[in-house]
Design an enzyme around this catalytic site. Structure first.
Site, PDB file in Angstrom:
ATOM      1  N   HIS A 180       0.819  -1.490  -0.166  1.00  0.00           N
ATOM      2  CA  HIS A 180       0.512   0.001  -0.206  1.00  0.00           C
ATOM      3  C   HIS A 180       0.960   1.304   0.448  1.00  0.00           C
ATOM      4  O   HIS A 180       1.249   1.705   0.834  1.00  0.00           O
ATOM      5  CB  HIS A 180      -1.112  -0.114   1.210  1.00  0.00           C
ATOM      6  N   ARG A 190       0.104   4.110  -0.777  1.00  0.00           N
ATOM      7  CA  ARG A 190      -0.965   4.799  -0.682  1.00  0.00           C
ATOM      8  C   ARG A 190      -1.135   6.323  -1.165  1.00  0.00           C
ATOM      9  O   ARG A 190      -2.074   7.850  -0.475  1.00  0.00           O
ATOM     10  CB  ARG A 190      -0.452   5.814   1.027  1.00  0.00           C
ATOM     11  N   ASP A 229      -8.378  -5.423  -2.900  1.00  0.00           N
ATOM     12  CA  ASP A 229      -8.327  -5.548  -1.308  1.00  0.00           C
ATOM     13  C   ASP A 229      -8.321  -4.264  -0.418  1.00  0.00           C
ATOM     14  O   ASP A 229      -8.508  -3.279  -0.489  1.00  0.00           O
ATOM     15  CB  ASP A 229      -6.370  -5.185  -1.694  1.00  0.00           C
ATOM     16  N   HIS A 258      -3.199 -12.626   1.478  1.00  0.00           N
ATOM     17  CA  HIS A 258      -2.802 -12.588   3.336  1.00  0.00           C
ATOM     18  C   HIS A 258      -3.804 -14.166   3.931  1.00  0.00           C
ATOM     19  O   HIS A 258      -4.546 -13.499   4.698  1.00  0.00           O
ATOM     20  CB  HIS A 258      -2.422 -11.390   3.268  1.00  0.00           C
ATOM     21  N   ASP A 281       1.707  -7.298   2.466  1.00  0.00           N
ATOM     22  CA  ASP A 281       0.482  -6.668   3.087  1.00  0.00           C
ATOM     23  C   ASP A 281       0.970  -5.085   3.290  1.00  0.00           C
ATOM     24  O   ASP A 281       0.296  -4.733   4.499  1.00  0.00           O
ATOM     25  CB  ASP A 281      -0.914  -7.005   3.440  1.00  0.00           C
ATOM     26  N   GLY A 294      -3.581  -2.918   9.176  1.00  0.00           N
ATOM     27  CA  GLY A 294      -2.727  -2.399   8.675  1.00  0.00           C
ATOM     28  C   GLY A 294      -1.737  -2.361   9.427  1.00  0.00           C
ATOM     29  O   GLY A 294      -1.062  -1.264  10.856  1.00  0.00           O
TER      30      GLY A 294
END
Lengths: 310, 426
Positions: free
Chosen positions: B63, B65, B154, B234, B307, B326
């Site tokens: 990620h 972002r 996701d 995951h 992840d 997360g």
């Protein structure tokens, strides 16, 4: 005994600490029979009640306890504060920290909020109920009350009945009862019984089996009205018929001279009937009175500014 | 300019053995790998005695972002975090603001990625559905043409099986793998951690294992029905892993990821409501840890993927239920897996090379980067005798939400070489 800053749950207390709090509650309770009920140990100290969930009873109990110890008591009114405008908990705590309070009594609908606040303030934090997690002063007052009628709790049995899944009282009170040597069982509909509870706790799905287990105390939990909308059980009537203390079940309590407890406030007609409220071995009012004594004992015991216990 | 990595132990995907060799690099290529290279007097010599030299890593679940959540991370900081962890390529997830759900956003993020030092190895996934809402299909063909290499919503499952079926048919025809975050939302409810003994004692609403397992079973059945390549993200439970393994044995095109945190931690680590152990899927039980580890060693997982999910300290410093799911992973994955597993002899370096370098690339038809003569020079020099302390100063990610913050672990990434260039040398 190492001085302790916060009271967050029962699990982290030593047996010695539990006994200390219970022992000191007795002389505080004796004060209530006097005309002047106030003693000076917390003179000059400030107690703030920070309630994010409405609770007239618990909050009043803490406020009376603090007043009787001569503390100054303030209520942080969440309803009118900037909390509703999106201020974070830690922003609020920073503000409170600047006020140099000695004790913060906190209730919140999320588990772990008192732990979060305790890590960020020098004040003593007392958990007055957080989500489904813990309600340690309720547990202490329950233990104090049970000892008043049964004396030695070792080998005695408590049956806790109702919405176990969503109950911080069930979690904390079952823990303190077991620490004091009692056996504990839960009676609940399957949908309100957590799947993984400690092995030492027996579980029942109906009153008959639970009565056969021969409890000394029947401890009813409040059925939260908001749960009635979710599919945990079909209706309040069905709950009452299957898991409530009906008049027929009350008769069993009466015949066997069992003690009845409830953390209040009750839902008449759901977990208990009018007759149940008038039951002669009901300890409900005694629990309320003892709540003040136990909370005085907790305030007297905690040490603001002490190092947090890891 | 040549560089000679002298006396290194070479890790490969095929064997846990670490043969000693000298590795000679010129330009972006490895021009020699031999027990002893002595005729390279014009090369800068880097003594790698006692060091492991392994192919650089590739993370298919990151990620970054960007766009929209740059307070947590951006592609530039994410790329630097990746390099810091020996990762020289990754796939970005589309749960940004706005979501990466059309060709325009795909082009924008790839353009931004090109500016990073590993820019040409940064790829993006596109969302399955518009806004990741699970309702209407996103512009799949256009996203593929713009460079998207994977489809996924996701963070969310596609709840509606009819929508997922159509998406899979589309993905199949455009030769795109589709990755599933498996969760039955109604079963997860307001859960913030694994439903079990710890959620009972902390009084937190739980996410039951069946929430993930039922969705895994459903998505595999749809993949079988449509003939689509499905990647299960995951995997956190032993039962979920077994379901996938049985499907693989039946010849269904399903692959799966294991995240380091699901091997390293379990719900008991949450302790006093520590939000650095909050992620979705949640940390499960000790038994799951053991089964997943065994599964990784037995080859039941295709890839290790972190992840990597950055969140600011402010966001994580809330009560457990309110804090976002997360943790970061790019910078800590290799060292933590070394410290916990390789150093203790639980598995060999081949597991890392195979699952965190070779197979993640193969899955997306990208060339692998084995340490061999004629190959691209893209490798890590790892020193097992030094330690790494994950301080704020060490971390290149914008966020610090990792359970390893300020912890010291065995092993250190000393050098990272990308296409012949030393991007990092400690």
């Amino acid at each position: 005994m190492t001085p302790r800053k916060d009271l967050l749950d029962i699990a982290s207390l030593s047996n010695e600490e539990i006994e200390f709090v219970l022992a000191n509650a007795a002389p505080f309770k004796d004060l209530f029979r006097r005309s002047v009920k106030k003693v000076p140990p917390l003179r000059g100290r400030t107690v703030l009640t920070l309630f994010y969930e409405p609770s007239t009873r618990t909050r009043s109990s803490f406020e009376v306890a603090a007043s009787r110890l001569s503390a100054d008591v303030t209520h942080f009114d969440v309803e009118f504060s900037s909390v509703v405008k999106g201020e974070s908990i830690l922003d609020t705590v920073e503000t409170l920290e600047a006020m140099q309070l000695d004790y913060i009594v906190v209730r919140h609908k999320q588990a772990g909020i008192p732990n979060l606040i305790a890590r960020n303030t020098a004040a003593s934090v007392i958990n007055a109920g957080d989500g489904w997690h813990a309600h340690p002063t309720q547990a202490l007052l329950d233990a104090f009350t049970a000892r008043e009628v049964l004396e030695d709790l070792r080998g005695r049995r408590a049956l806790i009945v109702g919405d176990i899944q969503h109950s911080r009282v069930a979690r904390s009170t079952s823990l303190i009862f077991r620490r004091l040597g009692m056996e504990v069982a839960y009676l609940a509909p399957g949908s309100l019984m957590p799947r993984q509870i400690p092995d030492e706790i027996t579980t029942f799905g109906n009153w008959q089996d639970a009565f056969d287990w021969k409890p000394d105390i029947v401890y009813l939990l409040r059925v939260q009205s908001e749960r009635l909308d979710e599919p945990f059980f079909p209706s309040a009537t069905e709950y009452h018929n299957n898991f409530g203390l009906t008049d027929a079940r009350l008769k069993v309590l009466n015949d066997r001279k069992l003690w009845l407890m409830h953390p209040g406030p009750v839902n008449r007609g759901v977990e208990i009937t009018d007759a149940g409220m008038n039951y002669e071995r009901s300890l409900i009012n005694q629990q309320v009175e003892n709540g003040i004594a136990v909370r005085m004992s907790v305030l007297y015991w905690l040490r603001p500014g002490a190092a947090p216990v890891a | 300019m040549k560089r000679l990595y002298k006396n290194a132990q070479i890790a490969s995907a095929d064997s846990p053995k670490l043969p000693s060799a000298d590795v000679l690099v010129e330009g972006d290529r490895i021009i020699g790998v031999a027990a002893s290279i002595s005729d390279a007097s014009d090369a800068e010599v880097i003594d790698c005695t006692g060091r492991i030299l392994l192919p650089a890593l590739f993370d298919i679940h990151v990620h970054a972002r960007e766009p929209g959540q740059e307070q947590k991370e951006n592609i530039a900081s994410c790329a630097e975090a990746a390099i810091n962890g020996g990762v020289t390529g990754f796939i970005m997830m589309p749960n940004t603001t706005p979501a990466i759900d059309n060709a325009g956003v795909v082009r924008t993020v790839l353009e931004s990625a090109r500016r990073a030092r590993i820019g040409s190895s940064i790829y993006t996934a596109g969302a399955i559905t518009k806004g990741r809402k699970g309702e209407e299909l996103a512009g799949i063909a256009a996203m593929k043409n713009a460079g998207a290499v994977l489809l996924t919503d996701d963070g969310f499952p596609v709840d509606n099986p009819q929508v997922l079926r159509r998406a899979m048919e589309y993905a199949r025809d455009h030769d795109l793998p589709l990755a599933s975050h498996c969760e039955v939302k109604e079963l997860s409810g307001k859960g913030s951690m694994h439903e079990g003994s710890v959620s009972y004692s902390l009084g937190l609403p739980g996410i039951p294992s069946i929430s993930e397992e039922i969705c895994i079973a459903r998505d595999i059945r749809l993949a079988e029905f449509t003939g689509t390549h499905l990647n299960i993200q995951h995997v956190s439970t032993a039962r979920g892993m077994d379901t996938i393994w049985r499907a693989k044995q039946r010849g269904i095109r399903v692959t799966c990821e294991i995240a380091p945190h699901h091997l390293l931690f379990n719900h008991e680590d949450i302790g006093d409501f520590d939000t650095h152990y909050k992620m979705n899927p949640p940390l499960r039980t000790k038994e799951d840890n053991a089964a997943l580890l065994e599964g990784l060693i037995a080859g039941k997982f295709d890839v290790i993927a972190t992840d990597h999910a950055p969140h600011t300290p402010f966001e994580k410093n809330q009560d457990f239920a309110s804090a976002p799911f997360g943790i970061t992973g790019l910078e800590t994955a290799l060292v933590s897996l070394y410290d916990r597993f390789i150093a203790k002899g639980i598995f060999g370096w081949d597991i890392i090379v195979k699952h965190y370098s070779a197979q993640p690339r193969s899955l997306f038809k990208l060339p692998t980067v084995p340490v061999q003569e004629g190959g691209v020079a893209e490798f890590i020099v790892f020193n097992p005798n030094r330690t790494t302390t994950f301080t704020r100063e060490f971390m290149k990610s914008k966020s610090l939400n990792t359970p390893f913050l300020d912890k010291q672990l065995q092993g250190q990434i000393e050098r990272v070489i990308y296409r012949g260039e030393e991007l990092l040398a400690r």
